[in-house]
Design a protein around this motif. Structure first.
Motif, mmCIF file in Angstrom:
data_model
loop_
_atom_site.group_PDB
_atom_site.id
_atom_site.type_symbol
_atom_site.label_atom_id
_atom_site.label_comp_id
_atom_site.label_asym_id
_atom_site.label_seq_id
_atom_site.Cartn_x
_atom_site.Cartn_y
_atom_site.Cartn_z
ATOM 1 N N MET A 20 61.727 30.376 66.151
ATOM 2 C CA MET A 20 61.128 30.897 64.956
ATOM 3 C C MET A 20 59.628 31.016 65.171
ATOM 4 O O MET A 20 59.000 30.112 65.708
ATOM 5 N N LYS A 21 59.065 32.146 64.762
ATOM 6 C CA LYS A 21 57.617 32.342 64.849
ATOM 7 C C LYS A 21 56.956 31.828 63.581
ATOM 8 O O LYS A 21 57.425 32.098 62.482
ATOM 9 N N ILE A 22 55.870 31.111 63.781
ATOM 10 C CA ILE A 22 55.110 30.580 62.659
ATOM 11 C C ILE A 22 53.660 31.008 62.848
ATOM 12 O O ILE A 22 53.077 30.820 63.913
ATOM 13 N N HIS A 23 53.095 31.581 61.802
ATOM 14 C CA HIS A 23 51.717 32.057 61.815
ATOM 15 C C HIS A 23 50.876 31.156 60.914
ATOM 16 O O HIS A 23 51.321 30.748 59.839
ATOM 17 N N PHE A 24 49.654 30.885 61.362
ATOM 18 C CA PHE A 24 48.739 30.039 60.602
ATOM 19 C C PHE A 24 47.438 30.787 60.359
ATOM 20 O O PHE A 24 47.029 31.613 61.169
ATOM 21 N N TYR A 25 46.787 30.439 59.267
ATOM 22 C CA TYR A 25 45.527 31.073 58.889
ATOM 23 C C TYR A 25 44.518 30.005 58.511
ATOM 24 O O TYR A 25 44.877 28.879 58.173
ATOM 25 N N GLY A 26 43.259 30.361 58.535
ATOM 26 C CA GLY A 26 42.191 29.450 58.112
ATOM 27 C C GLY A 26 42.104 28.210 58.981
ATOM 28 O O GLY A 26 42.219 28.269 60.203
ATOM 29 N N ARG A 27 41.915 27.062 58.341
ATOM 30 C CA ARG A 27 41.780 25.785 59.055
ATOM 31 C C ARG A 27 43.000 25.466 59.897
ATOM 32 O O ARG A 27 42.892 24.824 60.930
ATOM 33 N N LEU A 28 44.163 25.881 59.437
ATOM 34 C CA LEU A 28 45.379 25.611 60.205
ATOM 35 C C LEU A 28 45.356 26.336 61.544
ATOM 36 O O LEU A 28 45.762 25.786 62.563
ATOM 37 N N ALA A 29 44.876 27.564 61.552
ATOM 38 C CA ALA A 29 44.781 28.323 62.807
ATOM 39 C C ALA A 29 43.826 27.637 63.775
ATOM 40 O O ALA A 29 44.041 27.656 64.985
ATOM 41 N N GLU A 30 42.792 27.015 63.244
ATOM 42 C CA GLU A 30 41.845 26.302 64.086
ATOM 43 C C GLU A 30 42.475 25.046 64.687
ATOM 44 O O GLU A 30 42.167 24.671 65.814
ATOM 45 N N SER A 31 43.358 24.387 63.951
ATOM 46 C CA SER A 31 43.996 23.148 64.408
ATOM 47 C C SER A 31 45.214 23.378 65.299
ATOM 48 O O SER A 31 45.451 22.632 66.232
ATOM 49 N N VAL A 32 45.988 24.398 64.985
ATOM 50 C CA VAL A 32 47.271 24.611 65.653
ATOM 51 C C VAL A 32 47.237 25.832 66.562
ATOM 52 O O VAL A 32 47.826 25.841 67.640
ATOM 53 N N GLY A 33 46.580 26.872 66.117
ATOM 54 C CA GLY A 33 46.598 28.166 66.790
ATOM 55 C C GLY A 33 47.076 29.201 65.786
ATOM 56 O O GLY A 33 47.629 28.865 64.743
ATOM 57 N N ARG A 34 46.869 30.452 66.084
ATOM 58 C CA ARG A 34 47.238 31.510 65.129
ATOM 59 C C ARG A 34 48.741 31.710 65.048
ATOM 60 O O ARG A 34 49.262 32.081 64.017
ATOM 61 N N GLU A 35 49.448 31.503 66.157
ATOM 62 C CA GLU A 35 50.893 31.718 66.159
ATOM 63 C C GLU A 35 51.539 30.774 67.162
ATOM 64 O O GLU A 35 51.033 30.590 68.261
ATOM 65 N N ILE A 36 52.646 30.174 66.747
ATOM 66 C CA ILE A 36 53.437 29.345 67.654
ATOM 67 C C ILE A 36 54.899 29.717 67.469
ATOM 68 O O ILE A 36 55.269 30.392 66.500
ATOM 69 N N TYR A 74 51.942 18.423 65.656
ATOM 70 C CA TYR A 74 50.508 18.746 65.608
ATOM 71 C C TYR A 74 49.810 17.796 64.639
ATOM 72 O O TYR A 74 49.433 18.181 63.531
ATOM 73 N N PRO A 75 49.615 16.533 65.041
ATOM 74 C CA PRO A 75 49.041 15.536 64.123
ATOM 75 C C PRO A 75 47.671 15.911 63.572
ATOM 76 O O PRO A 75 47.331 15.526 62.457
ATOM 77 N N ARG A 76 46.891 16.683 64.336
ATOM 78 C CA ARG A 76 45.560 17.104 63.842
ATOM 79 C C ARG A 76 45.682 17.989 62.612
ATOM 80 O O ARG A 76 44.755 18.080 61.812
ATOM 81 N N ALA A 77 46.825 18.646 62.449
ATOM 82 C CA ALA A 77 47.026 19.553 61.321
ATOM 83 C C ALA A 77 47.827 18.909 60.191
ATOM 84 O O ALA A 77 48.075 19.556 59.177
ATOM 85 N N ALA A 78 48.213 17.658 60.343
ATOM 86 C CA ALA A 78 49.095 17.008 59.363
ATOM 87 C C ALA A 78 48.525 17.063 57.942
ATOM 88 O O ALA A 78 49.231 17.431 57.000
ATOM 89 N N ASN A 79 47.264 16.699 57.772
ATOM 90 C CA ASN A 79 46.669 16.720 56.435
ATOM 91 C C ASN A 79 46.555 18.137 55.901
ATOM 92 O O ASN A 79 46.764 18.388 54.719
ATOM 93 N N ALA A 80 46.208 19.075 56.760
ATOM 94 C CA ALA A 80 46.037 20.464 56.334
ATOM 95 C C ALA A 80 47.354 21.127 55.946
ATOM 96 O O ALA A 80 47.363 22.118 55.231
#
Length: 79
Positions: free
Chosen positions: A1-17, A38-44
């Motif tokens: 499954m493709k997952i796209h992230f935006y804003g702070r999440l893209a900075e923590s995880v990447g734009r697409e995984i 992706y523990p760095r993105a857990a709060n976000a």
């Protein structure tokens, strides 16, 4: 499954995984899976972040399928 992230999440995880999700996985379970990987993105990844499946905002109870494209949008601020 493709997952796209935006804003702070893209900075923590990447734009697409791409991740493998179990059958009958809810958005809430997907959030938990991503927070573990992706523990760095857990709060976000909290509930203020909107989840979209196929351009439709969905609830955390929504079941995602392996072929779905999921997007996570953090809250937007500005003026």
């Amino acid at each position: 499954m493709k997952i796209h992230f935006y804003g702070r999440l893209a900075e923590s995880v990447g734009r697409e995984i791409e991740v493998d999700v179990p059958e009958s996985c809810s958005v809430s379970e997907l959030r938990a899976l991503l927070a573990t990987e992706y523990p760095r993105a857990a709060n976000a990844l909290g509930h203020r972040v909107r989840a979209l499946v196929g351009d439709i905002v969905v609830a955390d109870s929504h079941i995602v399928r392996s072929g779905d494209s999921v997007e996570f949008f953090p809250p937007v601020s500005g003026g």
